[in-house]
Design a protein around this motif. Structure first.
Motif, PDB file in Angstrom:
ATOM      1  N   TYR A   1     -13.220   6.864   8.040  1.00 55.90           N
ATOM      2  CA  TYR A   1     -12.732   6.379   6.757  1.00 55.90           C
ATOM      3  C   TYR A   1     -13.885   6.522   5.762  1.00 55.90           C
TER       4      TYR A   1
ATOM      5  N   HIS B   1      -0.039   6.969  16.471  1.00 57.32           N
ATOM      6  CA  HIS B   1      -0.232   5.590  16.007  1.00 57.32           C
ATOM      7  C   HIS B   1       0.514   4.650  16.942  1.00 57.32           C
TER       8      HIS B   1
ATOM      9  N   TRP C   1      -8.493  12.236  10.907  1.00 62.08           N
ATOM     10  CA  TRP C   1      -8.273  11.905  12.312  1.00 62.08           C
ATOM     11  C   TRP C   1      -7.628  13.069  13.055  1.00 62.08           C
TER      12      TRP C   1
ATOM     13  N   ALA D   1      -9.128   9.184   4.937  1.00 63.86           N
ATOM     14  CA  ALA D   1      -9.207   9.098   6.401  1.00 63.86           C
ATOM     15  C   ALA D   1      -9.049  10.498   6.987  1.00 63.86           C
TER      16      ALA D   1
ATOM     17  N   THR E   1      -3.327  -3.293   5.474  1.00 60.26           N
ATOM     18  CA  THR E   1      -2.445  -2.348   6.167  1.00 60.26           C
ATOM     19  C   THR E   1      -1.927  -2.973   7.456  1.00 60.26           C
ATOM     20  N   ARG E   2      -0.873  -2.346   7.994  1.00 62.71           N
ATOM     21  CA  ARG E   2      -0.281  -2.837   9.241  1.00 62.71           C
ATOM     22  C   ARG E   2      -1.319  -2.860  10.368  1.00 62.71           C
ATOM     23  N   GLY E   3      -2.068  -1.772  10.511  1.00 64.13           N
ATOM     24  CA  GLY E   3      -3.104  -1.677  11.551  1.00 64.13           C
ATOM     25  C   GLY E   3      -2.542  -1.101  12.836  1.00 64.13           C
ATOM     26  N   HIS E   4      -3.380  -0.376  13.540  1.00 69.28           N
ATOM     27  CA  HIS E   4      -2.914   0.286  14.779  1.00 69.28           C
ATOM     28  C   HIS E   4      -4.085   0.664  15.682  1.00 69.28           C
TER      29      HIS E   4
ATOM     30  N   THR F   1      -5.323   6.271   1.462  1.00 68.36           N
ATOM     31  CA  THR F   1      -4.604   4.995   1.416  1.00 68.36           C
ATOM     32  C   THR F   1      -4.992   4.262   0.139  1.00 68.36           C
TER      33      THR F   1
ATOM     34  N   PHE G   1      -9.211   4.724  -0.065  1.00 69.68           N
ATOM     35  CA  PHE G   1     -10.116   5.385   0.890  1.00 69.68           C
ATOM     36  C   PHE G   1      -9.431   6.585   1.503  1.00 69.68           C
TER      37      PHE G   1
ATOM     38  N   TYR H   1       1.669   1.154  16.817  1.00 68.77           N
ATOM     39  CA  TYR H   1       1.849  -0.052  15.991  1.00 68.77           C
ATOM     40  C   TYR H   1       2.372  -1.213  16.829  1.00 68.77           C
TER      41      TYR H   1
ATOM     42  N   HIS I   1      -7.585  -0.584  14.081  1.00 68.19           N
ATOM     43  CA  HIS I   1      -8.180  -0.631  12.746  1.00 68.19           C
ATOM     44  C   HIS I   1      -7.132  -0.943  11.687  1.00 68.19           C
TER      45      HIS I   1
ATOM     46  N   GLU J   1     -11.832   8.205  14.381  1.00 66.11           N
ATOM     47  CA  GLU J   1     -11.394   8.483  13.005  1.00 66.11           C
ATOM     48  C   GLU J   1     -12.540   8.165  12.042  1.00 66.11           C
TER      49      GLU J   1
ATOM     50  N   VAL K   1       0.451   5.499   1.037  1.00 65.87           N
ATOM     51  CA  VAL K   1      -0.363   6.463   1.786  1.00 65.87           C
ATOM     52  C   VAL K   1       0.108   7.870   1.424  1.00 65.87           C
TER      53      VAL K   1
ATOM     54  N   TYR L   1       0.823  -1.216   0.000  1.00 65.06           N
ATOM     55  CA  TYR L   1       0.000   0.000   0.000  1.00 65.06           C
ATOM     56  C   TYR L   1       0.850   1.257   0.000  1.00 65.06           C
TER      57      TYR L   1
HETATM   58  O1  PA5 Z   1      -4.863   7.175   9.890  1.00 64.99           O
HETATM   59  C1  PA5 Z   1      -5.167   6.043   9.516  1.00 64.99           C
HETATM   60  O2  PA5 Z   1      -5.726   5.200  10.249  1.00 64.99           O
HETATM   61  C2  PA5 Z   1      -4.830   5.661   8.086  1.00 64.99           C
HETATM   62  O3  PA5 Z   1      -4.466   6.794   7.348  1.00 64.99           O
HETATM   63  C3  PA5 Z   1      -3.690   4.633   8.133  1.00 64.99           C
HETATM   64  O4  PA5 Z   1      -2.548   5.216   8.746  1.00 64.99           O
HETATM   65  C4  PA5 Z   1      -3.358   4.083   6.743  1.00 64.99           C
HETATM   66  O5  PA5 Z   1      -4.485   3.428   6.211  1.00 64.99           O
HETATM   67  C5  PA5 Z   1      -2.197   3.076   6.771  1.00 64.99           C
HETATM   68  O6  PA5 Z   1      -2.396   2.100   7.777  1.00 64.99           O
HETATM   69  P1  PA5 Z   1      -1.306   1.881   8.919  1.00 64.99           P
HETATM   70  O7  PA5 Z   1      -1.084   3.241   9.551  1.00 64.99           O
HETATM   71  O8  PA5 Z   1      -1.929   0.938   9.871  1.00 64.99           O
HETATM   72  O9  PA5 Z   1      -0.064   1.400   8.259  1.00 64.99           O
END
Ligand code: PA5
Ligand code: NI
Length: 185
Positions: free
Chosen positions: A100, A159, A153, A151, A86-89, A72, A149, A161, A137, A98, A53, A51
């Motif tokens: 989306y 974040h 926030w 986002a 995505t990694r998710g956090h 993203t 999409f 992680y 998410h 937030e 961003v 992905y």
């Molecule tokens: O703010 C967000 O939640 C998104 O913009 C994410 O940062 C984006 O989708 C990438 O995902 P991640 O931050 O988990 O790598």
């Protein structure tokens, strides 16, 4: 004294343009702790893009009461049966929410609360998703084209992680008989 200015950023279609846009790309090599099937992962190219961003940060990270905006772009693909995602956090300030908003493609928003209960919401053009605070998410592309999409926030959300990297989500999104299924890990 008053003035009329051009906007700092243009968001047209799915494209975010302007001198102040931050861009990052995540490849499979950056996400080795994210996908479950390590054998399938090892057989794939580490520089495969998962992905991109693009973000607009009009204030410094951590600013109270500011807002951030990002787009993203998740490539279509799978590692074994698990969709590119995505990694998710969690947000570092856990109560920060937030929005989306899906622009293009087909996917799934995977949400996990602090009791590790996982659920998913379908994403398709026009779908709007409110992510409450205290909720990890991540998004997965379940289609054959890019999932895109936007986002929005709070700029003090941050974040986290680390907790996801250590324990993952309790549910993973895999393809079974051609359909996305949320399977327990
Ligand atoms: O703010 C967000 O939640 C998104 O913009 C994410 O940062 C984006 O989708 C990438 O995902 P991640 O931050 O988990 O790598
Ligand atoms: Ni977030």
């Amino acid at each position: 004294m008053s003035s009329i200015n051009d906007p700092a950023v243009l968001f047209q279609g799915t494209t975010l343009e302007g001198p102040e846009i931050d861009r990052v790309t995540r490849t499979l090599g950056d996400l080795t702790d994210v996908f479950s099937d390590k054998d399938a992962l090892a057989a794939m190219a580490a520089d495969q893009k998962v992905y991109d961003v693009a973000c607009y940060f009009p204030v410094a990270d951590g600013t109270t009461a500011g807002l951030f905006f990002g787009i993203t772009y998740i490539y279509p693909g799978k590692v074994g049966t698990e969709y590119f995602m995505t990694r998710g956090h969690f947000h570092q300030l856990r109560d920060r929410g937030e929005f989306y908003h899906c622009l293009e493609g087909e996917g799934m928003l995977i949400l996990m609360d602090e009791d590790r209960q996982t659920r998913a919401e379908k994403m398709y053009p026009g779908s709007l998703h409110y992510i409450p605070g205290h909720t990890a998410h991540r998004t997965a592309n379940t289609g054959n084209s890019m999932l895109v999409f936007s986002a929005f926030w709070p700029s003090d959300a941050g974040h986290d992680y680390q907790s996801i990297s250590e324990k993952g989500f309790s549910g993973i999104l895999v393809e079974q008989n051609g359909e996305p299924v949320l399977a327990s890990k």
